[in-house]
Design an enzyme around this catalytic site. Sequence first.
Site, PDB file in Angstrom:
ATOM      1  N   ASP A  14       0.811  -1.215   0.000  1.00 45.29           N
ATOM      2  CA  ASP A  14       0.000   0.000   0.000  1.00 45.29           C
ATOM      3  C   ASP A  14       0.849   1.272   0.000  1.00 45.29           C
ATOM      4  O   ASP A  14       0.456   2.296   0.552  1.00 45.29           O
ATOM      5  CB  ASP A  14      -0.972   0.010   1.197  1.00 45.29           C
ATOM      6  CG  ASP A  14      -1.858  -1.226   1.205  1.00 45.29           C
ATOM      7  OD1 ASP A  14      -2.226  -1.683   0.109  1.00 45.29           O
ATOM      8  OD2 ASP A  14      -2.160  -1.726   2.300  1.00 45.29           O
ATOM      9  N   LYS A  66       1.861   2.023  -5.118  1.00 45.00           N
ATOM     10  CA  LYS A  66       2.448   1.462  -6.348  1.00 45.00           C
ATOM     11  C   LYS A  66       1.556   1.750  -7.552  1.00 45.00           C
ATOM     12  O   LYS A  66       2.033   2.161  -8.606  1.00 45.00           O
ATOM     13  CB  LYS A  66       2.634  -0.069  -6.196  1.00 45.00           C
ATOM     14  CG  LYS A  66       3.599  -0.445  -5.093  1.00 45.00           C
ATOM     15  CD  LYS A  66       3.660  -1.947  -4.890  1.00 45.00           C
ATOM     16  CE  LYS A  66       2.401  -2.530  -4.287  1.00 45.00           C
ATOM     17  NZ  LYS A  66       2.121  -2.144  -2.907  1.00 45.00           N
ATOM     18  N   GLY A 112      -4.638  -4.291  -3.759  1.00 48.60           N
ATOM     19  CA  GLY A 112      -5.621  -3.239  -4.025  1.00 48.60           C
ATOM     20  C   GLY A 112      -4.833  -2.012  -4.429  1.00 48.60           C
ATOM     21  O   GLY A 112      -4.147  -1.413  -3.596  1.00 48.60           O
ATOM     22  N   HIS A 113      -4.866  -1.671  -5.706  1.00 51.63           N
ATOM     23  CA  HIS A 113      -4.083  -0.540  -6.213  1.00 51.63           C
ATOM     24  C   HIS A 113      -5.039   0.573  -6.632  1.00 51.63           C
ATOM     25  O   HIS A 113      -5.868   0.394  -7.520  1.00 51.63           O
ATOM     26  CB  HIS A 113      -3.201  -0.991  -7.390  1.00 51.63           C
ATOM     27  CG  HIS A 113      -2.141  -1.986  -6.988  1.00 51.63           C
ATOM     28  ND1 HIS A 113      -1.213  -2.493  -7.851  1.00 51.63           N
ATOM     29  CD2 HIS A 113      -1.868  -2.541  -5.780  1.00 51.63           C
ATOM     30  CE1 HIS A 113      -0.416  -3.334  -7.192  1.00 51.63           C
ATOM     31  NE2 HIS A 113      -0.814  -3.376  -5.938  1.00 51.63           N
ATOM     32  N   GLN A 131       1.867  -6.295  -3.435  1.00 51.72           N
ATOM     33  CA  GLN A 131       2.421  -6.487  -2.096  1.00 51.72           C
ATOM     34  C   GLN A 131       3.770  -5.752  -1.999  1.00 51.72           C
ATOM     35  O   GLN A 131       3.925  -4.739  -2.653  1.00 51.72           O
ATOM     36  CB  GLN A 131       2.540  -7.976  -1.721  1.00 51.72           C
ATOM     37  CG  GLN A 131       1.196  -8.664  -1.518  1.00 51.72           C
ATOM     38  CD  GLN A 131       0.504  -9.047  -2.807  1.00 51.72           C
ATOM     39  OE1 GLN A 131       1.052  -9.710  -3.662  1.00 51.72           O
ATOM     40  NE2 GLN A 131      -0.746  -8.634  -2.961  1.00 51.72           N
TER      41      GLN A 131
HETATM   42  P1  GDP Z   1      -0.759   0.274  -3.568  1.00 56.81           P
HETATM   43  O1  GDP Z   1      -1.354  -1.003  -3.076  1.00 56.81           O
HETATM   44  O2  GDP Z   1       0.726   0.331  -3.317  1.00 56.81           O
HETATM   45  O3  GDP Z   1      -1.083   0.584  -4.992  1.00 56.81           O
HETATM   46  O4  GDP Z   1      -1.398   1.425  -2.675  1.00 56.81           O
HETATM   47  P2  GDP Z   1      -2.956   1.566  -2.257  1.00 56.81           P
HETATM   48  O5  GDP Z   1      -3.722   2.075  -3.405  1.00 56.81           O
HETATM   49  O6  GDP Z   1      -3.432   0.331  -1.586  1.00 56.81           O
HETATM   50  O7  GDP Z   1      -2.833   2.618  -1.077  1.00 56.81           O
HETATM   51  C1  GDP Z   1      -2.339   3.905  -1.290  1.00 56.81           C
HETATM   52  C2  GDP Z   1      -3.428   4.900  -0.881  1.00 56.81           C
HETATM   53  O8  GDP Z   1      -2.857   6.176  -0.735  1.00 56.81           O
HETATM   54  C3  GDP Z   1      -4.518   5.042  -1.928  1.00 56.81           C
HETATM   55  O9  GDP Z   1      -5.725   5.333  -1.295  1.00 56.81           O
HETATM   56  C4  GDP Z   1      -4.036   6.237  -2.761  1.00 56.81           C
HETATM   57  O10 GDP Z   1      -5.095   6.945  -3.403  1.00 56.81           O
HETATM   58  C5  GDP Z   1      -3.408   7.076  -1.703  1.00 56.81           C
HETATM   59  N1  GDP Z   1      -2.250   7.880  -2.149  1.00 56.81           N
HETATM   60  C6  GDP Z   1      -1.287   7.525  -3.033  1.00 56.81           C
HETATM   61  N2  GDP Z   1      -0.343   8.486  -3.100  1.00 56.81           N
HETATM   62  C7  GDP Z   1      -0.724   9.461  -2.241  1.00 56.81           C
HETATM   63  C8  GDP Z   1      -0.143  10.696  -1.840  1.00 56.81           C
HETATM   64  O11 GDP Z   1       0.941  11.116  -2.284  1.00 56.81           O
HETATM   65  N3  GDP Z   1      -0.829  11.427  -0.906  1.00 56.81           N
HETATM   66  C9  GDP Z   1      -2.013  11.017  -0.364  1.00 56.81           C
HETATM   67  N4  GDP Z   1      -2.603  11.776   0.530  1.00 56.81           N
HETATM   68  N5  GDP Z   1      -2.582   9.850  -0.740  1.00 56.81           N
HETATM   69  C10 GDP Z   1      -1.938   9.084  -1.634  1.00 56.81           C
HETATM   70  P1  IMO Z   2      -0.924  -4.233  -2.256  1.00 55.32           P
HETATM   71  O1  IMO Z   2      -0.499  -4.773  -3.588  1.00 55.32           O
HETATM   72  C1  IMO Z   2      -0.882  -4.688   2.075  1.00 55.32           C
HETATM   73  C2  IMO Z   2      -0.867  -8.779   3.635  1.00 55.32           C
HETATM   74  C3  IMO Z   2      -2.084  -9.223   4.424  1.00 55.32           C
HETATM   75  C4  IMO Z   2      -1.420 -10.199   5.395  1.00 55.32           C
HETATM   76  C5  IMO Z   2      -0.354 -10.864   4.510  1.00 55.32           C
HETATM   77  C6  IMO Z   2      -0.790 -12.211   3.915  1.00 55.32           C
HETATM   78  O2  IMO Z   2      -2.212  -3.510  -2.289  1.00 55.32           O
HETATM   79  O3  IMO Z   2       0.193  -3.471  -1.607  1.00 55.32           O
HETATM   80  P2  IMO Z   2      -2.422 -12.835   1.885  1.00 55.32           P
HETATM   81  O4  IMO Z   2      -3.889 -12.576   1.691  1.00 55.32           O
HETATM   82  O5  IMO Z   2      -1.560 -12.250   0.823  1.00 55.32           O
HETATM   83  O6  IMO Z   2      -2.103 -14.271   2.154  1.00 55.32           O
HETATM   84  O7  IMO Z   2      -2.061 -12.061   3.269  1.00 55.32           O
HETATM   85  O8  IMO Z   2      -0.078  -9.951   3.473  1.00 55.32           O
HETATM   86  N1  IMO Z   2      -1.160  -8.254   2.274  1.00 55.32           N
HETATM   87  C7  IMO Z   2      -1.102  -6.958   1.957  1.00 55.32           C
HETATM   88  N2  IMO Z   2      -0.890  -5.862   2.730  1.00 55.32           N
HETATM   89  N3  IMO Z   2      -1.031  -4.549   0.741  1.00 55.32           N
HETATM   90  C8  IMO Z   2      -1.220  -5.638  -0.041  1.00 55.32           C
HETATM   91  O9  IMO Z   2      -1.231  -5.558  -1.396  1.00 55.32           O
HETATM   92  C9  IMO Z   2      -1.308  -6.903   0.566  1.00 55.32           C
HETATM   93  N4  IMO Z   2      -1.505  -8.158   0.095  1.00 55.32           N
HETATM   94  C10 IMO Z   2      -1.402  -8.980   1.162  1.00 55.32           C
HETATM   95  O10 IMO Z   2      -2.688  -8.143   5.083  1.00 55.32           O
HETATM   96  O11 IMO Z   2      -0.749  -9.488   6.403  1.00 55.32           O
HETATM   97 MG    MG Z   3      -2.887  -1.659  -1.812  1.00 55.39          MG
END
Ligand code: GDP
Ligand code: IMO
Ligand code: MG
Length: 426
Positions: free
Chosen positions: A13, A16, A40-41, A224
């Site tokens: 998270d 990416k 979840g991206h 991840q």
């Molecule tokens: P990923 O899994 O690495 O793609 O990241 P996620 O989408 O799960 O989580 C990142 C969260 O932070 C999302 O809700 C984005 O919309 C938000 N986000 C990303 N970059 C920024 C930033 O520079 N500032 C803020 N405030 N939010 C951001």
């Molecule tokens: P993105 O791509 C954050 C974590 C779960 C748990 C561990 C194992 O959005 O960054 P799993 O369901 O993969 O067997 O769970 O990994 N986990 C993540 N945490 N971002 C993710 O993906 C994750 N995918 C799995 O919370 O701790």
């Molecule tokens: Mg994510």
Amino acid sequence: MPGSIVVGTQWGDEGKGRVVDVVARECAHVVRYQGGHNAGHTLVVDGETFALQLIPSGILYDHVVPIIGNGVVVDPYVLLAEIDALSEKGVDCARLMLSPQAHLVLPYHQILDELAEAQLGANKIGTTKRGIGPAYADKASRIGIRVEDLLDPDHLRLRLNSALAERNVLLRDVYGHEGVDPDALADELIREVAPRVAPYIGDTIGHLHEALHAGQRVLFEGAQATFLDLDHGTYPFVTSSNPVAGYALVGSGIGPGAIDQVIGIAKAYLTRVGSGPFVTELNDEVGDLLVDVGREYGTNTGRRRRVGWFDAVMARQAVRLNACTEIALTKLDVLDQLETIKVCVAYEVDGQRYEYLPHLRRMHDRAQPVYAEFPGWQRDLSEVTKREDLPREAVEYISFLERQMGVPVRFVCVGPGREQYLRFAA
Ligand code: GDP
Ligand code: IMO
Ligand code: MG
């Protein structure tokens, strides 16, 4: 050859997806190489939010071919639902290519994931309960079902019968579940899933090699992150795949010579969902503020993320493990209100100082953070688009992180929107 990898340097998270969305402007192909719909991206474009689980984050551009590589585990129901949801928003998914060698996540994997977590009780991993671990376990046990099996109904039926002969024993005898009927599942997959998935199945490896040889830039989108990696993460509190950059090669079918850029994504602080060690964790009002301002709730499961200070020991280790050539620093704006910001520069374990992760995993559990402190900038960064407009304190924070990690920060994000970022010249 022109290959770029985007990889998470923390516990996921990091942002990416949003970085991929920007970098993909200059790429012809975006490839997911591992993980599944545990990812979840999030992309925010013109105020509209797209939360992608399986489909690569390049999907929003017409010029990008999105590819799901052989290293991914694919829940076909989730894939089809995601295609439908994107189509409803006017995004054309016809270009999507799916590797025939990718493994399927099927309903019994999800049931097994849920039951295993329930059985672990207080010791649970905190998985996303999507069936990812059981699907990769079946792949390694050679009882997995692959995407290409959908194209051959008789073979699919045979494979499901032998897989469930094993898995039903576990379901029934260990967990007291009634088990899953292989023939009913085969019927459903043949009738409802196969005809809809078939048009996306293609020669992803041939396609990628031709693209790379023609000099087209290919972007590999990690899911991840480094410290959720099955080998390099905080085992057993990890996912069941290898998110590190090295796996981009295995999970898409290319060789090391194809890569000339590895972008490590790092949040300006740190978060984690699920169980496991967290040396810089904040369980105080600063932590609550970061959760609030950063909206630190899972994109996928809605769980509150644990938060803490930036951990340069982990970041340094991630730069090593992934051979990062540069860093994209995200969510800097979330620190806007803080008077003081801390960075963990080393660990202390049993009286000894460590600049990199101690080589024994259990030492991580006992590590104490050594902090450096910085004055905050206490200004709104969300509108800043040029380096010169950043407050001095923010520039110092970024420069300090660069020195700590030993690679340049080339990209700084100050909000979730597509245009809320600054690029630092080489
Ligand atoms: P990923 O899994 O690495 O793609 O990241 P996620 O989408 O799960 O989580 C990142 C969260 O932070 C999302 O809700 C984005 O919309 C938000 N986000 C990303 N970059 C920024 C930033 O520079 N500032 C803020 N405030 N939010 C951001
Ligand atoms: P993105 O791509 C954050 C974590 C779960 C748990 C561990 C194992 O959005 O960054 P799993 O369901 O993969 O067997 O769970 O990994 N986990 C993540 N945490 N971002 C993710 O993906 C994750 N995918 C799995 O919370 O701790
Ligand atoms: Mg994510």
